[in-house]
Write a protein that holds these residues in place. Structure first.
Motif, PDB file in Angstrom:
ATOM      1  N   LEU A 101     -77.770   4.094  24.986  1.00 24.96           N
ATOM      2  CA  LEU A 101     -77.556   5.192  24.034  1.00 24.96           C
ATOM      3  C   LEU A 101     -78.565   6.318  24.224  1.00 24.96           C
ATOM      4  O   LEU A 101     -78.367   7.425  23.726  1.00 24.96           O
ATOM      5  CB  LEU A 101     -77.650   4.657  22.599  1.00 24.96           C
ATOM      6  N   LEU A 102     -79.635   6.049  24.950  1.00 25.67           N
ATOM      7  CA  LEU A 102     -80.600   7.110  25.253  1.00 25.67           C
ATOM      8  C   LEU A 102     -80.001   8.212  26.113  1.00 25.67           C
ATOM      9  O   LEU A 102     -80.584   9.286  26.249  1.00 25.67           O
ATOM     10  CB  LEU A 102     -81.831   6.508  25.954  1.00 25.67           C
ATOM     11  N   LEU A 103     -78.842   7.928  26.705  1.00 24.44           N
ATOM     12  CA  LEU A 103     -78.171   8.953  27.511  1.00 24.44           C
ATOM     13  C   LEU A 103     -77.479  10.007  26.649  1.00 24.44           C
ATOM     14  O   LEU A 103     -77.239  11.130  27.104  1.00 24.44           O
ATOM     15  CB  LEU A 103     -77.133   8.298  28.431  1.00 24.44           C
ATOM     16  N   LEU A 104     -77.143   9.651  25.403  1.00 20.53           N
ATOM     17  CA  LEU A 104     -76.379  10.575  24.560  1.00 20.53           C
ATOM     18  C   LEU A 104     -77.116  11.890  24.291  1.00 20.53           C
ATOM     19  O   LEU A 104     -76.506  12.966  24.378  1.00 20.53           O
ATOM     20  CB  LEU A 104     -76.017   9.898  23.237  1.00 20.53           C
ATOM     21  N   PRO A 105     -78.418  11.877  23.943  1.00 16.33           N
ATOM     22  CA  PRO A 105     -79.092  13.179  23.753  1.00 16.33           C
ATOM     23  C   PRO A 105     -79.068  14.052  25.000  1.00 16.33           C
ATOM     24  O   PRO A 105     -79.017  15.286  24.895  1.00 16.33           O
ATOM     25  CB  PRO A 105     -80.526  12.767  23.384  1.00 16.33           C
ATOM     26  N   ILE A 106     -79.083  13.433  26.183  1.00 19.08           N
ATOM     27  CA  ILE A 106     -79.038  14.223  27.424  1.00 19.08           C
ATOM     28  C   ILE A 106     -77.671  14.888  27.569  1.00 19.08           C
ATOM     29  O   ILE A 106     -77.565  16.058  27.949  1.00 19.08           O
ATOM     30  CB  ILE A 106     -79.331  13.329  28.644  1.00 19.08           C
ATOM     31  N   VAL A 107     -76.605  14.124  27.264  1.00 24.66           N
ATOM     32  CA  VAL A 107     -75.250  14.684  27.361  1.00 24.66           C
ATOM     33  C   VAL A 107     -75.092  15.850  26.394  1.00 24.66           C
ATOM     34  O   VAL A 107     -74.568  16.915  26.751  1.00 24.66           O
ATOM     35  CB  VAL A 107     -74.200  13.591  27.068  1.00 24.66           C
ATOM     36  N   VAL A 108     -75.544  15.662  25.157  1.00 24.28           N
ATOM     37  CA  VAL A 108     -75.440  16.735  24.162  1.00 24.28           C
ATOM     38  C   VAL A 108     -76.254  17.952  24.598  1.00 24.28           C
ATOM     39  O   VAL A 108     -75.803  19.100  24.515  1.00 24.28           O
ATOM     40  CB  VAL A 108     -75.903  16.233  22.787  1.00 24.28           C
ATOM     41  N   GLY A 109     -77.467  17.703  25.096  1.00 20.33           N
ATOM     42  CA  GLY A 109     -78.310  18.810  25.530  1.00 20.33           C
ATOM     43  C   GLY A 109     -77.756  19.553  26.726  1.00 20.33           C
ATOM     44  O   GLY A 109     -77.899  20.770  26.842  1.00 20.33           O
ATOM     45  N   ALA A 110     -77.074  18.837  27.617  1.00 21.08           N
ATOM     46  CA  ALA A 110     -76.553  19.466  28.839  1.00 21.08           C
ATOM     47  C   ALA A 110     -75.508  20.528  28.548  1.00 21.08           C
ATOM     48  O   ALA A 110     -75.315  21.442  29.352  1.00 21.08           O
ATOM     49  CB  ALA A 110     -75.970  18.406  29.765  1.00 21.08           C
ATOM     50  N   VAL A 111     -74.829  20.429  27.406  1.00 19.78           N
ATOM     51  CA  VAL A 111     -73.773  21.389  27.085  1.00 19.78           C
ATOM     52  C   VAL A 111     -74.156  22.342  25.956  1.00 19.78           C
ATOM     53  O   VAL A 111     -73.344  23.188  25.572  1.00 19.78           O
ATOM     54  CB  VAL A 111     -72.462  20.647  26.706  1.00 19.78           C
ATOM     55  N   THR A 112     -75.382  22.220  25.430  1.00 21.97           N
ATOM     56  CA  THR A 112     -75.740  23.063  24.287  1.00 21.97           C
ATOM     57  C   THR A 112     -77.033  23.851  24.451  1.00 21.97           C
ATOM     58  O   THR A 112     -77.217  24.856  23.754  1.00 21.97           O
ATOM     59  CB  THR A 112     -75.876  22.205  23.011  1.00 21.97           C
ATOM     60  N   ILE A 113     -77.924  23.444  25.348  1.00 25.35           N
ATOM     61  CA  ILE A 113     -79.216  24.121  25.456  1.00 25.35           C
ATOM     62  C   ILE A 113     -79.480  24.543  26.902  1.00 25.35           C
ATOM     63  O   ILE A 113     -78.832  24.033  27.824  1.00 25.35           O
ATOM     64  CB  ILE A 113     -80.369  23.223  24.945  1.00 25.35           C
ATOM     65  N   PRO A 114     -80.430  25.454  27.137  1.00 26.93           N
ATOM     66  CA  PRO A 114     -80.723  25.920  28.507  1.00 26.93           C
ATOM     67  C   PRO A 114     -81.200  24.798  29.415  1.00 26.93           C
ATOM     68  O   PRO A 114     -81.634  23.732  28.959  1.00 26.93           O
ATOM     69  CB  PRO A 114     -81.822  26.965  28.287  1.00 26.93           C
ATOM     70  N   ARG A 115     -81.141  25.082  30.714  1.00 32.43           N
ATOM     71  CA  ARG A 115     -81.430  24.059  31.723  1.00 32.43           C
ATOM     72  C   ARG A 115     -82.839  23.496  31.604  1.00 32.43           C
ATOM     73  O   ARG A 115     -83.035  22.284  31.698  1.00 32.43           O
ATOM     74  CB  ARG A 115     -81.207  24.663  33.110  1.00 32.43           C
ATOM     75  N   HIS A 116     -83.848  24.336  31.415  1.00 28.56           N
ATOM     76  CA  HIS A 116     -85.217  23.825  31.364  1.00 28.56           C
ATOM     77  C   HIS A 116     -85.441  22.934  30.154  1.00 28.56           C
ATOM     78  O   HIS A 116     -86.242  22.002  30.195  1.00 28.56           O
ATOM     79  CB  HIS A 116     -86.226  24.980  31.380  1.00 28.56           C
ATOM     80  N   VAL A 118     -83.024  20.990  28.969  1.00 30.08           N
ATOM     81  CA  VAL A 118     -82.345  19.741  29.331  1.00 30.08           C
ATOM     82  C   VAL A 118     -83.273  18.861  30.163  1.00 30.08           C
ATOM     83  O   VAL A 118     -83.287  17.629  30.001  1.00 30.08           O
ATOM     84  CB  VAL A 118     -81.043  20.044  30.103  1.00 30.08           C
ATOM     85  N   LEU A 119     -84.037  19.463  31.056  1.00 32.41           N
ATOM     86  CA  LEU A 119     -84.986  18.691  31.861  1.00 32.41           C
ATOM     87  C   LEU A 119     -86.032  18.016  30.976  1.00 32.41           C
ATOM     88  O   LEU A 119     -86.458  16.883  31.241  1.00 32.41           O
ATOM     89  CB  LEU A 119     -85.661  19.609  32.883  1.00 32.41           C
ATOM     90  N   VAL A 120     -86.454  18.698  29.905  1.00 32.73           N
ATOM     91  CA  VAL A 120     -87.408  18.098  28.967  1.00 32.73           C
ATOM     92  C   VAL A 120     -86.775  16.877  28.298  1.00 32.73           C
ATOM     93  O   VAL A 120     -87.416  15.815  28.172  1.00 32.73           O
ATOM     94  CB  VAL A 120     -87.848  19.132  27.914  1.00 32.73           C
ATOM     95  N   ILE A 121     -85.524  17.015  27.864  1.00 28.45           N
ATOM     96  CA  ILE A 121     -84.817  15.895  27.235  1.00 28.45           C
ATOM     97  C   ILE A 121     -84.680  14.735  28.219  1.00 28.45           C
ATOM     98  O   ILE A 121     -84.896  13.564  27.875  1.00 28.45           O
ATOM     99  CB  ILE A 121     -83.433  16.348  26.732  1.00 28.45           C
ATOM    100  N   ALA A 122     -84.302  15.040  29.481  1.00 23.91           N
ATOM    101  CA  ALA A 122     -84.115  13.989  30.485  1.00 23.91           C
ATOM    102  C   ALA A 122     -85.428  13.250  30.760  1.00 23.91           C
ATOM    103  O   ALA A 122     -85.452  12.007  30.810  1.00 23.91           O
ATOM    104  CB  ALA A 122     -83.563  14.602  31.771  1.00 23.91           C
ATOM    105  N   LEU A 123     -86.514  13.994  30.932  1.00 31.41           N
ATOM    106  CA  LEU A 123     -87.810  13.350  31.171  1.00 31.41           C
ATOM    107  C   LEU A 123     -88.248  12.522  29.966  1.00 31.41           C
ATOM    108  O   LEU A 123     -88.837  11.436  30.125  1.00 31.41           O
ATOM    109  CB  LEU A 123     -88.860  14.412  31.493  1.00 31.41           C
ATOM    110  N   SER A 124     -87.951  13.004  28.772  1.00 33.65           N
ATOM    111  CA  SER A 124     -88.297  12.251  27.568  1.00 33.65           C
ATOM    112  C   SER A 124     -87.513  10.948  27.504  1.00 33.65           C
ATOM    113  O   SER A 124     -88.068   9.892  27.149  1.00 33.65           O
ATOM    114  CB  SER A 124     -88.022  13.093  26.322  1.00 33.65           C
TER     115      SER A 124
END
Length: 410
Positions: A101-116, A118-124
């Motif tokens: 389920l930790l993947l869900l915030p990344i999916v949401v971020g990938a379509v709603t916030i800027p790329r940099h 999203v990288l913060v969310i992915a690293l987190s």
């Protein structure tokens, strides 16, 4: 009243979190009652309660906001990762079946916030999974020697994060570009419909004016024969002749537009010469100063270009009259295979809030609706050019026209 809708990014996120909180509570209660009766419920319920309070606070903060800023969305997603990490750490860590389920915030971020962001969310999320991996209960690891299995899950999670970040972000960018193009097409279509309505109204007005002008011409001839000594007959005749000439010109342009528009290459010097002559004839009180160093260059044009440029000169003349000025500057040069034309007046300038709309939308004022500039801009865009208007630092305004040059006469 809540301003954001379920269709907005913040609305979807808050709705998804509400569903997640309910599901978390049900799963924790069901797991403690039927599967893991020795689980410590109090810390899990405390984390879910804290998450619920954060959810209510988020709804309260964004209740008057239609859409959250990217930084706000980033903080919301980071909070989801933190709450989910705490819940997973209290219920088996990386061995928990719901760790993906930790993947869900990344999916949401990938379509709603800027790329940099999203990288913060992915690293987190990767950091969170790493923390859960290194803090898996020892009895889970040694049971049936699951170390390699959990390590493989970690590698699979990192790979899934990379796929989501690059693939989903690419798809989201494509959709955004497509939506932008569709919006531009809709805007162009609405503008064309507006211009068509203006053209129909102008054609109707021309048709209705033709008969009165012809009648006035006949009456003028009769009155002039009866009273030949009156000195104003000549001036009245000139005005009526000019009105008739304008109507004939409009008819010619209308017939041209009915056919397939054709373009031809013409020297810039010829365009400027005709434009200067017409401006001097129609605005005799104004001094038209032409400064050009590219008269031999060629530009693609059609019969609508001169009237479009003359509309800009007419606006400059009107601005000068209001400020009691008498000079219009026309400056022409070529750069990067483009014709740059500047028409400068010495008027009072244009109100800042109207500058962005002039030439694109109707702008009501004491002197009209800016219809002439809208039509001029439409002609220039059809010729693959553009028009911008800006105030001068000292006084007056400058209208800049850019058109592509050509090398071949057609």
């Amino acid at each position: 009243m809540i301003a954001f809708s379920p269709n907005s990014a913040i609305g979807r996120l808050l709705l998804l979190r509400t569903i997640a909180i309910i599901v978390q509570l049900l799963m924790v209660l069901a797991g403690s009652l039927f599967f893991y009766k020795d689980v410590n419920l109090l810390p899990l319920l405390f984390v879910i309660a804290l998450e619920s309070v954060f959810q209510l606070a988020s709804v309260y903060v964004y209740r008057h906001t239609h859409e959250a800023a990217p930084m706000g969305m980033l903080l919301q997603l980071l909070a989801d990762i933190i709450f989910l990490t705490i819940l997973l750490s209290l219920s088996g860590g990386a061995s928990n079946a719901f760790v993906s389920l930790l993947l869900l915030p990344i999916v949401v971020g990938a379509v709603t916030i800027p790329r940099h962001f999203v990288l913060v969310i992915a690293l987190s999320a990767i950091t969170s999974y790493g923390y859960l991996f290194w803090h898996v209960p020892s009895d889970h690891i040694h049971h049936m020697d699951m170390t390699q299995h959990f390590f493989g899950m970690l590698i699979n999670f990192v790979f899934s994060v990379l796929v989501i970040v690059f693939v989903v972000m690419a798809l989201a960018k494509q959709l955004q570009q497509r939506e932008k193009k569709l919006a531009q097409i809709r805007e162009t279509q609405l503008k064309n419909e507006q211009l068509l309505a203006l053209g129909a109204a102008a054609a109707q007005a021309t048709h209705q004016l033709a008969t009165p002008i012809a009648t006035l011409t006949l009456l003028l001839e009769e009155v002039e024969e009866a009273y030949p000594e009156y000195p104003a007959w000549h001036d009245i005749g000139d005005v009526l002749s000019q009105c008739k000439k304008q109507l004939d010109g409009f008819r010619t342009q209308t017939e041209y537009l009915k056919q397939s528009p054709s373009q031809k290459a013409i020297a810039i010097g010829d365009v400027l010469s005709e434009l200067s002559t017409l401006a001097t004839m129609q605005y005799s009180a104004q001094l038209v100063v032409v400064d050009a160093d590219n008269e031999a260059d060629l530009v693609l044009t059609d019969p609508m270009l001169i009237p479009a440029l003359l509309n800009i000169v007419a606006n400059a003349a009107r601005a000068n009259e209001l400020a009691s000025k008498h000079e219009i500057g026309i400056y022409s040069f070529s750069k990067n295979r483009q014709w740059h034309l500047s028409i400068v007046d010495q008027g009072l300038g244009i109100e800042p809030h109207k500058l962005a709309k002039l030439g694109h939308d109707m702008v009501p004022s004491e002197h009209g609706l800016g219809m002439a500039l809208v039509l001029s801009n439409a002609t220039l865009e059809r010729l693959e050019g553009k028009m911008t208007i800006e105030n001068n630092p000292s006084q007056g305004a400058t209208t800049r026209v850019v058109l592509p040059l050509t090398q071949t006469k057609l």
